[in-house]
Design an enzyme around this catalytic site. Structure first.
Site, PDB file in Angstrom:
ATOM      1  N   CYS A 271       0.818  -1.217   0.000  1.00  0.00           N
ATOM      2  CA  CYS A 271       0.000   0.000   0.000  1.00  0.00           C
ATOM      3  C   CYS A 271       0.854   1.270   0.000  1.00  0.00           C
ATOM      4  O   CYS A 271       0.530   2.250  -0.682  1.00  0.00           O
ATOM      5  CB  CYS A 271      -0.956  -0.003   1.186  1.00  0.00           C
ATOM      6  N   HIS A 403      -1.922   0.380   7.536  1.00  0.00           N
ATOM      7  CA  HIS A 403      -2.395   0.731   6.193  1.00  0.00           C
ATOM      8  C   HIS A 403      -2.058   2.193   5.902  1.00  0.00           C
ATOM      9  O   HIS A 403      -1.767   2.981   6.800  1.00  0.00           O
ATOM     10  CB  HIS A 403      -3.900   0.506   6.094  1.00  0.00           C
ATOM     11  N   ASP A 424      -8.000   4.647  -1.974  1.00  0.00           N
ATOM     12  CA  ASP A 424      -7.486   3.520  -1.190  1.00  0.00           C
ATOM     13  C   ASP A 424      -6.858   2.506  -2.143  1.00  0.00           C
ATOM     14  O   ASP A 424      -7.529   2.004  -3.050  1.00  0.00           O
ATOM     15  CB  ASP A 424      -8.623   2.862  -0.403  1.00  0.00           C
TER      16      ASP A 424
END
Length: 490
Positions: A271, A403, A424
């Protein structure tokens, strides 16, 4: 040894024989056992024994004492009366052979007439040995203490081993979680996952070989293959907000931001790299950063980004962070966070800052200060102006526990509440492409909208770009990063 002629008891000395006769036989005998003298009564016989057979040796010093308990008296008769009243049962031992049941002391072989006498006699033995027993017990206690200490030391050692084992297992778990447990990286994970897809019948062998060739070419040139990219979302949002939206008063957007989502090669750990790709896509579309990014024309792939961060470390940025990763990212599945993004951007001469929202500032664990900061970043004047503002501001990298995401804009509602617009990397391109449709509505925007009540992690960090650095300013920031490193959120 002497032997009593009356009862046969063995005695060691004549003095013991005299005391034995006085205690055991004089009451029942009228004849002197020492010289066969006959007396009409006990008193006469006792007087005869004391005069004719006196005890040898000097008279005992001090007042007479009871031979049983040691109590003293003013005269022998007083002691004698005391003996008869307190210890009379001891003056009548059993005579062997008279048919009476006898009780033998198990400690000294003394014969007693009944159980009570035997019990009292044994108690004297126990009292006599009390102090020696105490000494023995003390010695035993010391041994017990030593044994207890050894057992405690062994228990502590076992606990230490178990704790070390738990710590090692937790460390290995964290290594696996953050991709530091092996040399396997993006390439190896991609191949393994594609092979798994083929084995499960979800991918044809021909597609596997094609995607493998494309990946190898992408890695060779160090650029992203674009297969997880969705472009045009910001432009679609501008069109959407231009329509009559009843609840939104103002909206500010970054321009030129492409969405990148995780692939088979970085699923579960990529991520941070994908958010950097989103941020870089906006910077490359903004002419004011051309000088800083003149060596970058295409979005780099994840292994290339790892190498770029390693190069920043070699320049001296964030030595603490470099040590955390053992100065190596390339070929691993290591997670990166705000500190690595800051080091990479600064090494490219991009002026940026890390802001740490280290604790909630609102009710129920919310972070309204984070929303206010984002609003001030995009707009210094909240009153007036157009409804939709496509600003030249780059998107914001946002990190929280486990995250990271990219803030691409913010809404100000008519009731003055704020709503972040977030890309996202965990959202697949199929979902993002729904935002490109002309029939877009509020339902589609649920993928992007995050109200104050939606962000309740304990801590957030953001990295915001706001201009360029001169070569001199870059050196100063590099030196500063060697003295101070921001807290790392995994």
């Amino acid at each position: 040894m002497l032997q009593c002629e009356l009862c046969g008891q063995a005695l060691r000395t004549e003095s013991e024989m005299r005391r034995h006769l006085l205690r055991a036989h004089l009451e029942r005998e009228s004849r002197c056992p020492l010289c066969s003298f006959s007396a009409p009564g006990y008193d006469e016989l006792r007087a005869h024994v004391e005069s004719a057979h006196p005890e040898p040796g000097p008279a005992p010093a001090g007042p007479p004492q009871c031979p049983f308990c040691g109590e003293t008296g003013t005269s022998g008769r007083q002691v004698e009366a005391h003996v008869r009243s307190r210890h009379g049962h001891l003056l009548d031992p059993p005579v062997p052979g008279n048919g009476q049941q006898l009780y033998e002391c198990p400690m000294c072989d003394l014969v007693c007439a009944n159980c009570q006498i035997l019990q009292e006699h044994v108690d004297l033995h126990l009292e006599e040995h009390r102090f020696s027993e105490v000494d023995i017990n003390v010695g035993g206690s010391l041994s017990d203490l030593e044994l207890a200490q050894q057992l405690q030391n062994e228990e502590d050692r076992q606990q230490g081993l178990e704790e070390a084992k738990r710590e090692r297992e937790e460390f290995q778990k964290l290594q696996r979680q953050y991709g530091l447990d092996s040399a396997e990286g993006y390439k190896q994970q991609s191949l393994k996952n594609m092979e798994r897809e083929v084995a499960r019948g979800r991918m044809q062998p021909s597609e596997y070989h094609k995607r493998k060739a494309d990946m190898m070419e992408s890695l060779a040139f160090g650029v992203d293959d674009g297969k997880t990219k969705t472009s045009g979302v910001i432009e679609a949002l501008c069109r959407y907000y231009q329509n009559e939206i009843k609840d939104v008063r103002h909206v500010w957007l970054s321009t030129g931001v492409d969405h990148f989502h995780s692939s088979l090669g970085d699923k579960g750990w990529g991520c941070g790299y994908r958010n950097f790709q989103m941020l870089l896509s906006s910077l490359l579309s903004n002419g004011m950063y051309n000088d800083c990014l003149r060596d970058i024309t295409l979005i780099p792939c994840i292994p290339k980004i790892q190498s770029m961060i390693e190069d920043a470390w070699k320049e001296g940025f964030d030595p603490q962070g470099a040590s955390h990763f053992s100065n190596r990212l390339h070929g691993t599945k290591a997670w990166i966070g705000a500190c690595e993004i800051y080091s990479l951007l600064t090494s490219l001469r991009l002026k940026c800052q890390i802001i740490d929202f280290h604790k909630p500032t609102g009710p129920l664990g919310t972070h309204p200060c984070l929303f206010e900061w984002v609003l001030s970043y995009y707009s210094s004047n909240r009153e007036g102006g157009t409804k939709v503002v496509c600003t030249p501001k780059p998107p914001i990298y946002m990190q929280h526990q486990g995250h990271s995401r990219t803030i691409v804009g913010i809404e100000e509602r008519k009731n003055r509440t704020l709503c972040l617009l977030i890309f996202d990397p965990g959202c697949p391109s199929q979902e993002m492409q729904k935002l490109l449709k002309q029939s877009n509505d509020d339902t589609s925007l649920k993928l992007l909208r995050k109200f104050v009540g939606s962000l309740k992690d304990k801590q957030y960090q953001i990295v915001a770009v706001d201009g360029e650095l001169s070569p001199e300013e870059k050196v100063v920031r590099c030196q500063a990063s060697q003295l101070f490193t921001a807290e790392r959120i995994p």
